[in-house]
Scaffold this active site. Structure first.
Site, short mmCIF file in Angstrom:
data_model
loop_
_atom_site.label_atom_id
_atom_site.label_comp_id
_atom_site.label_asym_id
_atom_site.label_seq_id
_atom_site.Cartn_x
_atom_site.Cartn_y
_atom_site.Cartn_z
N ILE A 8 0.85 -1.20 0.00
CA ILE A 8 0.00 0.00 0.00
C ILE A 8 0.88 1.24 0.00
CG2 ILE A 8 -1.95 1.17 1.08
CD1 ILE A 8 -2.53 -1.35 2.65
N ASN A 10 1.11 5.61 -1.17
CA ASN A 10 0.27 6.78 -0.94
C ASN A 10 -0.70 7.06 -2.08
OD1 ASN A 10 1.03 8.19 1.68
ND2 ASN A 10 3.02 7.67 0.82
N ARG A 12 -1.65 4.11 -4.59
CA ARG A 12 -2.34 2.89 -4.98
C ARG A 12 -1.98 1.72 -4.08
NH1 ARG A 12 -0.91 1.21 -10.81
NH2 ARG A 12 1.13 1.31 -9.84
N LEU A 13 -2.92 0.78 -3.97
CA LEU A 13 -2.63 -0.52 -3.35
C LEU A 13 -2.33 -1.49 -4.49
CD1 LEU A 13 -4.72 -2.40 -0.68
CD2 LEU A 13 -4.25 -3.48 -2.89
N GLY A 103 10.53 3.94 6.02
CA GLY A 103 9.28 3.50 5.38
C GLY A 103 9.30 1.99 5.15
N ASP A 105 7.88 0.27 3.00
CA ASP A 105 8.06 -0.09 1.58
C ASP A 105 9.53 -0.06 1.19
OD1 ASP A 105 8.14 2.71 1.82
OD2 ASP A 105 7.08 3.07 -0.07
N ARG A 106 10.27 0.90 1.74
CA ARG A 106 11.70 0.98 1.43
C ARG A 106 12.44 -0.23 2.01
NH1 ARG A 106 13.58 6.71 3.51
NH2 ARG A 106 15.49 6.19 2.35
N THR A 133 4.57 7.76 -5.54
CA THR A 133 4.10 9.10 -5.17
C THR A 133 5.30 9.96 -4.84
OG1 THR A 133 2.24 7.98 -4.14
CG2 THR A 133 2.51 10.33 -3.67
N THR A 183 6.74 26.21 -21.62
CA THR A 183 6.54 25.98 -20.18
C THR A 183 6.21 24.52 -19.89
OG1 THR A 183 5.69 28.23 -20.11
CG2 THR A 183 5.36 26.89 -18.14
N1 LIG Z 1 -1.97 3.50 -14.81
C1 LIG Z 1 -1.05 4.48 -14.73
N2 LIG Z 1 -0.77 5.24 -15.77
C2 LIG Z 1 0.15 6.20 -15.69
N3 LIG Z 1 0.85 6.47 -14.59
C3 LIG Z 1 0.61 5.77 -13.52
C4 LIG Z 1 -0.34 4.73 -13.54
N4 LIG Z 1 -0.36 4.19 -12.34
C5 LIG Z 1 0.54 4.85 -11.63
N5 LIG Z 1 1.12 5.80 -12.32
C6 LIG Z 1 2.16 6.71 -11.86
O1 LIG Z 1 2.76 6.11 -10.77
C7 LIG Z 1 2.59 6.87 -9.58
C8 LIG Z 1 2.10 6.00 -8.49
O2 LIG Z 1 2.86 4.84 -8.48
P1 LIG Z 1 2.71 3.82 -7.31
O3 LIG Z 1 3.90 2.95 -7.38
O4 LIG Z 1 1.38 3.17 -7.33
O5 LIG Z 1 2.81 4.81 -6.08
P2 LIG Z 1 2.62 4.53 -4.53
O6 LIG Z 1 3.37 3.26 -4.25
O7 LIG Z 1 3.21 5.72 -3.89
O8 LIG Z 1 1.16 4.38 -4.29
C9 LIG Z 1 1.57 7.94 -9.91
O9 LIG Z 1 1.91 9.12 -9.24
C10 LIG Z 1 1.68 8.04 -11.40
O10 LIG Z 1 2.67 8.99 -11.72
C1 LIG Z 2 9.05 7.97 1.50
C2 LIG Z 2 7.64 7.41 1.44
C3 LIG Z 2 6.65 8.55 1.63
C4 LIG Z 2 7.42 6.79 0.04
O1 LIG Z 2 6.06 6.56 -0.16
P1 LIG Z 2 5.41 6.14 -1.56
O2 LIG Z 2 5.97 6.99 -2.62
O3 LIG Z 2 5.80 4.68 -1.78
O4 LIG Z 2 3.94 6.26 -1.40
C5 LIG Z 2 7.44 6.30 2.51
O5 LIG Z 2 8.44 5.34 2.39
C6 LIG Z 2 7.45 6.85 3.93
O6 LIG Z 2 6.47 7.36 4.39
N1 LIG Z 2 8.60 6.72 4.62
C7 LIG Z 2 8.76 7.10 6.01
C8 LIG Z 2 9.89 8.03 6.21
C9 LIG Z 2 11.25 7.45 5.84
O7 LIG Z 2 11.35 6.46 5.10
O8 LIG Z 2 12.26 8.03 6.31
K LIG Z 3 5.58 2.41 -2.99
#
Ligand SMILES: Nc1ncnc2c1ncn2[C@@H]1O[C@H](COP(=O)(O)OP(=O)(O)O)[C@@H](O)[C@H]1O
Ligand SMILES: CC(C)(COP(=O)(O)O)[C@@H](O)C(=O)NCCC(=O)O
Ligand SMILES: [K+]
Length: 255
Positions: A8, A10, A12-13, A103, A105-106, A133, A183
């Site tokens: 999960i 920030n 998508r899951l 984190g 995930d990291r 994200t 731009t």
């Molecule tokens: N279906 C998609 N098409 C295009 N870009 C996507 C798609 N899904 C995710 N992304 C890109 O990936 C990012 C989210 O990736 P994701 O790994 O799911 O993030 P998180 O782990 O933070 O939830 C979005 O901000 C977007 O830029």
């Molecule tokens: C850095 C992150 C926001 C990444 O989140 P994601 O982009 O995977 O949604 C997440 O790993 C987090 O909340 N970390 C806690 C702080 C840290 O790792 O120092």
């Molecule tokens: K992630």
């Protein structure tokens, strides 16, 4: 024996159902859902799935989101388990000042990356990049020590920050160009090269620190957007977090 892995973030899951809680197990089904739609998982993507026997997830989207997902998991008879960052696991030692604050995930991606390196006989450093994200660029030395890493805004956050902090930057998405002349292209290129620049910087630093060129593994929903503009060799591994969850679960079962 089937095993459900959940990541999960920030935005998508992501989930994958594996035939067994073992690295390399076959994927039986997988999917992703934006956080706005996770309350429908049991009635949509997960309905009709072969019931998982166990699950392990990692979550950085907060407790409220975790609870919402646990409600969906009530579809099956299993105990939700969530990975937490600790001082050492899966062959990786955590160099964070407060290991628990890294984190999840990291941490899980580092463990997945280490498993990949081991499986390939790589005994040098590994740079682990996640483009979601946020963007994270994490350094693992050849002994499996997590040395530390960067957090920077992802593309979407960079653009929204610029839009909300200025009067004149409300433009459509552009193209990545070496020398942007409008731009839209300037913003899109700026975001992309901020990310590739940070990655290439860490690659040089890790090479200098270890005296060897790191391999680089990249994952995350937006990895494919960044990859074409990287000047260094890398590999996209979409399953890096799932591979970490599989390694952790297999390790736990072996104890
Ligand atoms: N279906 C998609 N098409 C295009 N870009 C996507 C798609 N899904 C995710 N992304 C890109 O990936 C990012 C989210 O990736 P994701 O790994 O799911 O993030 P998180 O782990 O933070 O939830 C979005 O901000 C977007 O830029
Ligand atoms: C850095 C992150 C926001 C990444 O989140 P994601 O982009 O995977 O949604 C997440 O790993 C987090 O909340 N970390 C806690 C702080 C840290 O790792 O120092
Ligand atoms: K992630």
């Amino acid at each position: 024996m089937s095993f459900l892995a959940i990541d999960i973030g920030n935005t998508r899951l992501k989930w994958a159902l594996y035939a067994a809680p073992q690295p390399g197990a076959a994927v039986l089904a997988q999917g992703a859902a934006f956080l706005e739609t996770i309350d429908e998982l049991a009635d949509s993507q997960w309905r009709g799935l072969q019931p998982p026997r166990s699950m392990l997830g990692c979550n950085v989207a907060g407790d409220a989101v975790r609870r919402r997902v646990e409600e969906q998991l009530e579809l099956w008879d299993l105990t939700p388990r969530w990975a937490v960052s600790n001082a050492r696991d899966g062959g990786v030692r955590n160099g964070y000042d407060h290991p628990g604050r890294l984190g999840a995930d990291r941490w899980v991606a580092l463990i997945g990356a280490w498993a990949h390196a081991q499986a390939r006989g790589v005994d040098g450093p590994v740079l682990v990049v996640m483009v979601g994200t946020a963007v994270t660029v994490d350094a693992l030395d050849g002994e499996g020590r997590f040395l530390g890493g960067l957090i920077l805004p992802g593309h979407g956050i960079m653009l929204r920050a610029l839009e909300s902090g200025t009067a004149g930057l409300h433009v459509p998405t552009g193209e990545v160009r070496d020398f942007p002349t409008n731009t839209s292209d300037a913003l899109t290129s700026g975001g992309t090269f901020a990310i590739t620049g940070a990655i290439e910087h860490m690659h040089r630093r890790l090479q200098r620190h270890c005296g060897r060129s790191p391999i680089m593994l990249m994952t995350g929903g937006a990895g494919w957007k960044v990859a074409p503009y990287l000047d260094i060799q890398h590999e996209l591994v979409d399953s890096l977090i799932f591979d970490g969850l599989l390694a952790l679960q297999a390790h736990r079962l072996a104890l």
